[in-house]
Design a protein around this motif. Structure first.
Motif, PDB file in Angstrom:
ATOM      1  N   PRO A  53       0.770  -1.241   0.000  1.00  0.00           N
ATOM      2  CA  PRO A  53       0.000   0.000   0.000  1.00  0.00           C
ATOM      3  C   PRO A  53       0.808   1.302   0.000  1.00  0.00           C
ATOM      4  O   PRO A  53       0.222   2.379  -0.029  1.00  0.00           O
ATOM      5  N   LEU A  54       2.150   1.237   0.038  1.00  0.00           N
ATOM      6  CA  LEU A  54       2.926   2.459   0.239  1.00  0.00           C
ATOM      7  C   LEU A  54       2.975   3.388  -0.974  1.00  0.00           C
ATOM      8  O   LEU A  54       3.286   4.566  -0.839  1.00  0.00           O
ATOM      9  N   LYS A  55       2.724   2.862  -2.170  1.00  0.00           N
ATOM     10  CA  LYS A  55       2.700   3.662  -3.406  1.00  0.00           C
ATOM     11  C   LYS A  55       4.045   4.338  -3.710  1.00  0.00           C
ATOM     12  O   LYS A  55       4.089   5.370  -4.373  1.00  0.00           O
ATOM     13  N   GLU A  56       5.132   3.732  -3.256  1.00  0.00           N
ATOM     14  CA  GLU A  56       6.462   4.269  -3.547  1.00  0.00           C
ATOM     15  C   GLU A  56       6.962   3.815  -4.914  1.00  0.00           C
ATOM     16  O   GLU A  56       7.846   4.444  -5.501  1.00  0.00           O
ATOM     17  N   LEU A  57       6.410   2.711  -5.400  1.00  0.00           N
ATOM     18  CA  LEU A  57       6.769   2.167  -6.710  1.00  0.00           C
ATOM     19  C   LEU A  57       5.500   1.928  -7.508  1.00  0.00           C
ATOM     20  O   LEU A  57       4.464   1.574  -6.940  1.00  0.00           O
ATOM     21  N   ASP A  58       5.579   2.078  -8.838  1.00  0.00           N
ATOM     22  CA  ASP A  58       4.458   1.665  -9.672  1.00  0.00           C
ATOM     23  C   ASP A  58       4.696   0.213 -10.093  1.00  0.00           C
ATOM     24  O   ASP A  58       5.762  -0.358  -9.835  1.00  0.00           O
ATOM     25  N   PRO A  59       3.719  -0.443 -10.726  1.00  0.00           N
ATOM     26  CA  PRO A  59       3.902  -1.843 -11.102  1.00  0.00           C
ATOM     27  C   PRO A  59       5.129  -2.099 -11.976  1.00  0.00           C
ATOM     28  O   PRO A  59       5.813  -3.123 -11.810  1.00  0.00           O
ATOM     29  N   ALA A  60       5.445  -1.187 -12.895  1.00  0.00           N
ATOM     30  CA  ALA A  60       6.599  -1.392 -13.778  1.00  0.00           C
ATOM     31  C   ALA A  60       7.903  -1.386 -12.986  1.00  0.00           C
ATOM     32  O   ALA A  60       8.777  -2.244 -13.188  1.00  0.00           O
ATOM     33  N   ALA A  61       8.055  -0.426 -12.070  1.00  0.00           N
ATOM     34  CA  ALA A  61       9.271  -0.357 -11.266  1.00  0.00           C
ATOM     35  C   ALA A  61       9.363  -1.544 -10.312  1.00  0.00           C
ATOM     36  O   ALA A  61      10.448  -2.079 -10.059  1.00  0.00           O
ATOM     37  N   THR A  62       8.214  -1.975  -9.797  1.00  0.00           N
ATOM     38  CA  THR A  62       8.177  -3.149  -8.920  1.00  0.00           C
ATOM     39  C   THR A  62       8.601  -4.393  -9.685  1.00  0.00           C
ATOM     40  O   THR A  62       9.370  -5.229  -9.183  1.00  0.00           O
ATOM     41  N   ASN A  63       8.102  -4.522 -10.910  1.00  0.00           N
ATOM     42  CA  ASN A  63       8.453  -5.657 -11.770  1.00  0.00           C
ATOM     43  C   ASN A  63       9.962  -5.727 -11.978  1.00  0.00           C
ATOM     44  O   ASN A  63      10.571  -6.790 -11.899  1.00  0.00           O
ATOM     45  N   LYS A  64      10.571  -4.576 -12.204  1.00  0.00           N
ATOM     46  CA  LYS A  64      12.019  -4.531 -12.435  1.00  0.00           C
ATOM     47  C   LYS A  64      12.791  -4.912 -11.170  1.00  0.00           C
ATOM     48  O   LYS A  64      13.766  -5.676 -11.231  1.00  0.00           O
ATOM     49  N   GLN A  65      12.365  -4.404 -10.024  1.00  0.00           N
ATOM     50  CA  GLN A  65      13.094  -4.700  -8.794  1.00  0.00           C
ATOM     51  C   GLN A  65      12.992  -6.177  -8.422  1.00  0.00           C
ATOM     52  O   GLN A  65      13.976  -6.790  -7.987  1.00  0.00           O
ATOM     53  N   ILE A  66      11.809  -6.766  -8.581  1.00  0.00           N
ATOM     54  CA  ILE A  66      11.668  -8.199  -8.302  1.00  0.00           C
ATOM     55  C   ILE A  66      12.486  -9.007  -9.306  1.00  0.00           C
ATOM     56  O   ILE A  66      13.117 -10.015  -8.960  1.00  0.00           O
TER      57      ILE A  66
END
Length: 456
Positions: A432-445
């Motif tokens: 819920p923190l909204k610090e990353l969008d799905p695209a940035a999250t995808n890259k980090q994972i």
């Protein structure tokens, strides 16, 4: 309390105790030959275990004293300190497929293999019987850097299944649904239907109409919610490929983004502060009416009831598949959640083994399940409804095996050092923190998964 995986967080110093444990003589528990001690990390199991102990004493003359140490970290610390002083309980209830191996490798748990044969194992649910076994793969993984179960040997058995079930179960408050005009006579057919239920309860009561899962333990969002949804959406082959090395299908790919965008639909509906709630806190908040939905596993109902909520006021169902999902008959495959182990220090091994045998027989396993509201690892077969009652037996309708069944206990397709907590921390930054969008999250994972697969 909730059940969590062990992963890399479990027993950070237990390995250091191995030499001390094996070098010292003596034994554990009470000096009375007819008295056993048993420790558990689940407070919700204590009364049911005490009832079982009374029946066991009537049958055998052996007393079993039950003690719970909660939360998990307290249990961990107790086992560590007791190992150092050579005073571990005779029997322990442990996290299966993790903590049992860590404690076994450290010499704190005894090897059950000489006493548990194929006929004995046949009493357990299919697929759970060898959860505590050190297979060739488990042994090879234990030799790798950062392994937490170093010291195990192929063929050793450090636990037998006690409770079984799965993650990915949604609990909803009937009263909140009714107040929001939701027809809860049937569970939501799709993920989109679930989101519409959430929107309705949240629109009705923004403060108390949301969903919680106890994201302080960030792995819960990843493997209790996202993974079952992703499995259903992509199908087994492409779901497992997320953790592989093919960049066109692994995290970072279009499939990864699709899954994360779907999961991100929960963002408006998280209960305020859910990222600060532990698993027990989330269950308590739901029971107190501070959230309309609570996501956990089959084991969660016992914690909710313990916190004062009547199971009759709850609608429960598996995380539903998104519309257009690849998986046809999507099911959840049960796996061993907790196991029963015998201390390597005990001088009462024969009595301890009798207690394990008693607890895992069909009649007693059913009685325990009904009292604790926790499904047993023992296969109750056609007697399930009679032995455990209608509420727990209804959960079993979500169970299945085969290619269309998501198995939260299977991590063989992931890198050997994959840590669900690390992935969960990244996911919480998205929602819920909204610090990353799905695209940035995808890259980090993707970056994390690549580092795991490269052995770094």
């Amino acid at each position: 309390m909730g059940t969590k995986r062990c992963g890399g967080r479990v027993l950070a110093v237990v390995a250091a105790l191995a030499l001390l444990t094996t070098a010292c003589g003596g034994g554990s528990g009470s000096g009375d030959a007819n008295t056993l001690t048993m420790w558990t990390f689940k407070q919700t199991h204590v009364k049911a275990l005490e009832t079982a102990a009374a029946a066991f004493k009537a049958q055998t003359g052996i007393t079993v004293n039950i003690t719970a140490y909660t939360p998990d970290d307290t249990f961990t610390s107790k086992v560590q300190s007791a190992a150092a002083s050579h005073d571990v309980a005779d029997v322990l209830e442990v996290h299966a497929a993790g903590e049992d191996r860590v404690l076994g490798g450290a010499g704190i748990l005894g090897d059950l293999a000489p006493d548990i044969n194929a006929q004995y194992k046949s009493r357990f649910l299919k697929g759970t019987e060898d959860t505590g076994l050190i297979t060739e793969q488990v042994y090879q993984d234990s030799l790798k850097p950062k392994a937490t179960d170093l010291g195990v040997q192929k063929g050793q058995l450090f636990s037998v299944p006690f409770t079984a079930g799965t993650f990915g179960i949604v609990y909803a408050n009937k009263k909140a649904l009714t107040a929001a005009g939701v027809d809860a006579s049937k569970p939501p057919a799709t993920w989109e239907d679930l989101i519409s239920w959430l929107k309705a309860t949240h629109d009705k009561d923004a403060q108390n109409g949301g969903v919680t899962v106890g994201l302080k333990s960030s792995s819960t969002g990843f493997d209790w919610v996202l993974e079952p949804m992703a499995f259903a959406q992509l199908g087994r082959k492409d779901f497992e490929a997320l953790y592989g090395t093919d960049k066109s299908k692994s995290w970072g790919s279009a499939n990864g983004l699709k899954v994360l965008q779907q999961y991100d639909q929960l963002t408006p509906y998280w209960t305020a502060g859910t990222q600060t709630l532990g698993i027990d806190d989330a269950d308590r908040a739901f029971a107190q009416g501070k959230a309309a939905f609570d996501i956990g596993g089959t084991f969660t109902i016992s914690a909710i009831q313990q916190n004062g909520m009547n199971p009759e006021d709850i609608v429960s169902f598996p995380i539903p598949a998104p519309a257009g999902s690849v998986t046809g008959d999507y099911k959840l495959q049960p796996f061993a959640l907790t196991g029963l182990s015998v201390s390597a220090q005990t001088q009462k091994r024969d009595a301890a083994l009798k207690w394990l045998d008693f607890l895992t027989q069909k009649q007693q396993a059913g009685a325990f399940a009904q009292a604790a509201l926790d499904l047993p690892g023992t296969d109750l077969g056609t007697d399930a409804a009679k032995l455990v009652g209608p509420y727990l037996s209804s959960m079993e309708t979500a169970f299945g095996t085969g290619d269309d069944a998501w198995n939260a206990g299977d991590s063989t397709f992931k890198g050997p050092t994959w840590d669900i907590q690390v992935a969960g921390d990244i996911l919480v930054k998205m929602t819920p923190l909204k610090e990353l969008d799905p695209a940035a999250t995808n890259k980090q994972i993707a970056d994390y998964s690549a580092s795991v697969n490269s052995g770094k």
